[in-house]
Design a protein around this motif. Sequence first.
Motif, PDB file in Angstrom:
ATOM      1  N   PRO A   1       0.829  -1.210   0.000  1.00 27.39           N
ATOM      2  CA  PRO A   1       0.000   0.000   0.000  1.00 27.39           C
ATOM      3  C   PRO A   1       0.860   1.255   0.000  1.00 27.39           C
TER       4      PRO A   1
ATOM      5  N   GLN B   1       4.643  10.399   6.588  1.00 27.55           N
ATOM      6  CA  GLN B   1       5.436   9.203   6.849  1.00 27.55           C
ATOM      7  C   GLN B   1       6.580   9.093   5.850  1.00 27.55           C
TER       8      GLN B   1
ATOM      9  N   ALA C   1       6.851  -3.188  12.610  1.00 31.18           N
ATOM     10  CA  ALA C   1       5.609  -3.886  12.285  1.00 31.18           C
ATOM     11  C   ALA C   1       5.229  -4.862  13.382  1.00 31.18           C
TER      12      ALA C   1
ATOM     13  N   GLY D   1      -0.574  -8.103   7.356  1.00 27.62           N
ATOM     14  CA  GLY D   1       0.825  -8.441   7.538  1.00 27.62           C
ATOM     15  C   GLY D   1       1.768  -7.410   6.960  1.00 27.62           C
ATOM     16  N   ASN D   2       1.212  -6.316   6.441  1.00 27.13           N
ATOM     17  CA  ASN D   2       2.057  -5.323   5.791  1.00 27.13           C
ATOM     18  C   ASN D   2       2.235  -4.113   6.692  1.00 27.13           C
ATOM     19  N   GLU D   3       3.483  -3.789   7.000  1.00 26.64           N
ATOM     20  CA  GLU D   3       3.699  -2.725   7.985  1.00 26.64           C
ATOM     21  C   GLU D   3       3.215  -1.370   7.491  1.00 26.64           C
ATOM     22  N   ILE D   4       3.254  -1.149   6.197  1.00 27.37           N
ATOM     23  CA  ILE D   4       2.777   0.154   5.709  1.00 27.37           C
ATOM     24  C   ILE D   4       1.279   0.277   5.951  1.00 27.37           C
ATOM     25  N   PHE D   5       0.568  -0.817   5.684  1.00 26.71           N
ATOM     26  CA  PHE D   5      -0.880  -0.804   5.928  1.00 26.71           C
ATOM     27  C   PHE D   5      -1.176  -0.521   7.394  1.00 26.71           C
ATOM     28  N   VAL D   6      -0.473  -1.219   8.257  1.00 29.66           N
ATOM     29  CA  VAL D   6      -0.702  -1.032   9.689  1.00 29.66           C
ATOM     30  C   VAL D   6      -0.371   0.388  10.086  1.00 29.66           C
ATOM     31  N   GLU D   7       0.737   0.875   9.540  1.00 25.68           N
ATOM     32  CA  GLU D   7       1.183   2.222   9.884  1.00 25.68           C
ATOM     33  C   GLU D   7       0.168   3.269   9.432  1.00 25.68           C
TER      34      GLU D   7
END
Lengths: 384, 172, 166, 385
Positions: free
Chosen positions: A306, A312, A364, D207-213
Amino acid sequence: MLFADPLFGLPSWIDAIIRIVIVVLVMTVFVIYSTYGERKLVARFQQRLGPMRTGPWGLWQGFADAIKLVGKEDIRPKNADRWVFELAPYATFIPVLLTLMVLPFAENWGVRNLALGVFFVFAVLGLNIVGILMAGLGSGNKYALLGAVRAAAQMISYEIPLVVSLLCVVMITGADTGNGVGTLNLNTIAALQEDRPYIVLQPLAFLIFFTAMLSELHRAPFDIPVAESEIVGGYFVEYSGIRWSMFQLTEYASMWGFAVFGSVVFLGGWAWPFGVDSHWALQLATTFTKALAIVVVIIWIRTTVPRLRIDQLMNFSWKVLLELSFLQLIVNGIILYYDWPQELLALTSAVGAGFLIFLIIRHASARSTKGLLGTYRTLGASSS
Amino acid sequence: MSKTLAPKPIDQVVKLLEQRFGKLPVAINQTATDANIDCPPEHFRAVVEELKNHRDLAFDFLRNIVGIDMLEEGLACKYQFFSYKNRQAVQVTVLTPPGNPHIPSITDLYPAANWHEREAAEMVGLIFDGHPNLKNLLLDEDVRIHPLLKAHPLQKAEILQGIEDTTPGFTF
Amino acid sequence: MATEVIWWIFALGIIALSAGVVFSRSVIHSAIFLIGSLAGVGVMFVILTVEFLALTQFLIYGGAVTVLVLLALMLTRADPSGRAEKVNGPQAPFALLAGIGVAAVLLVAALSTEWAGNTESPTNIAIEAISQRLFEDFGLPFILASVLLLVALVGAIIVARQEEGE
Amino acid sequence: MSIWPEERVHALADDGFETVDMTINVGPQHPATHGVFRMVLTVDGEKVVDCEPYIGYLHRGLEKLTENHDYRQAMGWWDRTDYLAGMACEMAYCMAVEKLGNISVPLRAEYIRVMMVELSRILSHFMFFGAFGADVGSFGTSFIYGWRERERIYDFFEEVAGDRMFPTYFRPGGVQMDLPENYQDRVRWLLGSIRQGLEDFDGLLVGNEIFVERCRGLSPVTPEQAIAWGLTGPCLRATGYKFDLRKDEPYSVYPNLKFDIPTGANGDVFDRFMVRMAEAWQSTLIVEQCLDALSQMEGELVLNPDLPKTLRIDSGECYVRTEGTKGEYGVYALAKGGNKPYRMKLRSPSFCNLSALREMVIGTYVADAIIILGSLDIVLGEVDK
């Protein structure tokens, strides 16, 4: 300046024009097929087939698209600034074209072999922003304006880590040339990597270069200036037909340009692993394979990751990449000054790269994202 | 917070409401699903404030607002409230006299009422006094028709009122 | 001969673009003319075979400075459509005076200086020589200048942050 | 908690610079609005300082049409409100008519209904996962992932009812016809692929850190705010408030079924996503129990046989609420004789959730505003009626 021998003994400037024409034509074909290739690859990642109708396996799809785009109406919005709007695609395209002029595709296979090759590439790429800003300002559209502001901010920020990561490599060439003076000549840099590519010595610099490259190319996850789901294409939202395809041409040409550039600086270009004396066809194939690998990774990332938010993105550039790249520069300087062995270079850089990856992964995993779905997988597991 | 309360039976809610509102000129009965308070517009604010603030009632959630054209009886407006705290539901019916469709707005008590009131206003022509922004929500901004009035035709060429040139609008 | 023709073409081009900067009615057009004119100067450096200077010209003036100008324009203007905006205010006569003054000083300086180089056969200065000069012969002044710029940068950031915080 | 005042809620950031606020029009044709929704954002740089939503582009006069059609005819319109989960809307409509007319429903039909509604819930949630991933910017991959399972469920719907999106399968008093022969194996296979699809989303997005962020901590909502703004469904449960009409005001055969109500903790965008993930998983468990129950009563009636050809209801008034896919899907019905309802009103969850959008997006970035809008999971057919 170093010049390769002119083709057929022609005058230098006729030789240059012939080479430019060849590069532009080949690049156009490459761009057409990389749009096709991207669509095919993305389709496979998404469990689809991609274009299948135009020719066998849809092989003519790229040409069909190109013809369609050329035939489309060229629309100019009423409140667009006419000349700015119409010149913007060319203003973005010319710098990218200029970068292609110095890339060595095989030994001395390039338009010109500049002594200042690396410097030339990023000096000229800086001008790329001007075209994007012209498109954003001239379109008379707020999405375009927002996209252009984002693009400018992003490209200015990421240019610094990009340049510094390249400087790390240029420093090491000083140790390799023997006389203590580094080189900015891309051909020489490639030839110096006959034994090992610089990615072995500088994995961190390569990571930084790759990240900054994604950002300069506006590819995911840094496609904020063109974010389709927010500002529907950003600075080229108002363009259509041939002018829009100029932007696409620029995008893919710069992608290939960066891929070749990165493979020359970090992956050994045409020289590794077959040596500087290999046949030119083998050298060309080597460069192409390495560039293709980079392009495929770029597309792969695009299909899965994404988009970041603008703050950011800025944080990542200014608070992580910049520091790490300067740290790498300083460590390199110390090691090279005291003539410590090159294995130390590789070791420190690998530790840095590991640290960068660790930073991201810890970020993460510290948030324990995987827990929630797991709780509700069975009945009554969460009943209170 | 996460305990599951059983919903209160309707007759208990009716009993509770009768205790609270026995003195006011309101009628308390029940529909097929909920307790109902028939309330004249002038006592509506007081009733709602009591519903929201009293400890035993504590109707903290506005579910829905329905505007109804009751023909010669006037325009009715039905409010469905729910209490997350006590798990009970109530409906408040306000019947406005013909020609005077004014009801006090409750957007200050229930922010959720904002869009519901706008919708009821444009659909049947109720007027909510004190609403901050009583523009059309679903219909065009400059259209002054109330399509859910019973007098409004369903299958005719409609003339969109309130627009300067009275060309026929859409034909269904 | 060919070089001379190209030189003249670019010289006239630079003058035309500079005139565009002054006379165009839109700020955006001015900024774009400015980029063109600065890039033309870069080409002049190429003709004089000082590539390093040429590339620096592209990088600093073409890439960075004008982009900042454009960015500032974008963020501060009310009308994002790029319509013409009045740039000439009551300050115009003073600007004219200042411009004439600067031009006169430059002209006098250019004509009265005994130039050491030779335009007929320009010498190609290698980048090694430049770096030798910059980092060894004039190492200390270079570092001092860098520190000064850094201090200015940090100061600017602090000033901006304080205003935001209040 | 402000109540939509006309003046600005947040003063413009006074950072000493003379910057100009810009209004950006998002929609009605915009990839992020999931249909024909429009909002006008006032931005200061990248920050949103004001937001004005405009709806009604898809207004089809549902309530007027319902008033003018027979009870059974009108059901087709209600399919088209939440068009991502048509069966769930039919359920609410049929329950309202049954409540008015005191119509009983055979038990087998109830189980079939619940099964179909839960499959619809999964359909709708998969659409949300896919579209939300696209909002966050994952270039359509999540979309295609969502589509795969949706196609399979739609294929099953087509076999059951003859239509994919608007099945018109339910009837007041039961369902149109019994399930096809091999439905047990079919649905069990479906459930397997749905769970695989959920695992895929877990890997691709969560599982994707960008999504979580991007999603963590964005627009946190407290339970009190959620209740005041009228948020229901997953948006309410994401705040940590455990309320689900299937459990708290049980209807149909839900009391006989075992399932959990997933709740979040912070009410932020990430919790809204995760609550829907867990909810879809719980729905597969409900469908499994329905299958077990259905296998015990093969061959029983699925439609109340005592109903007349034309339903006539003398009088009655009810407000039936069901747990729709987006929240509390309520139907207010008033009958005054004849074969048509006197008034029917839809309390659509998307409409009420969307009305809180303005409060949520002010002060965030433009890119976040798009994500917050996506996290509300609106369906414009339901918002505009």
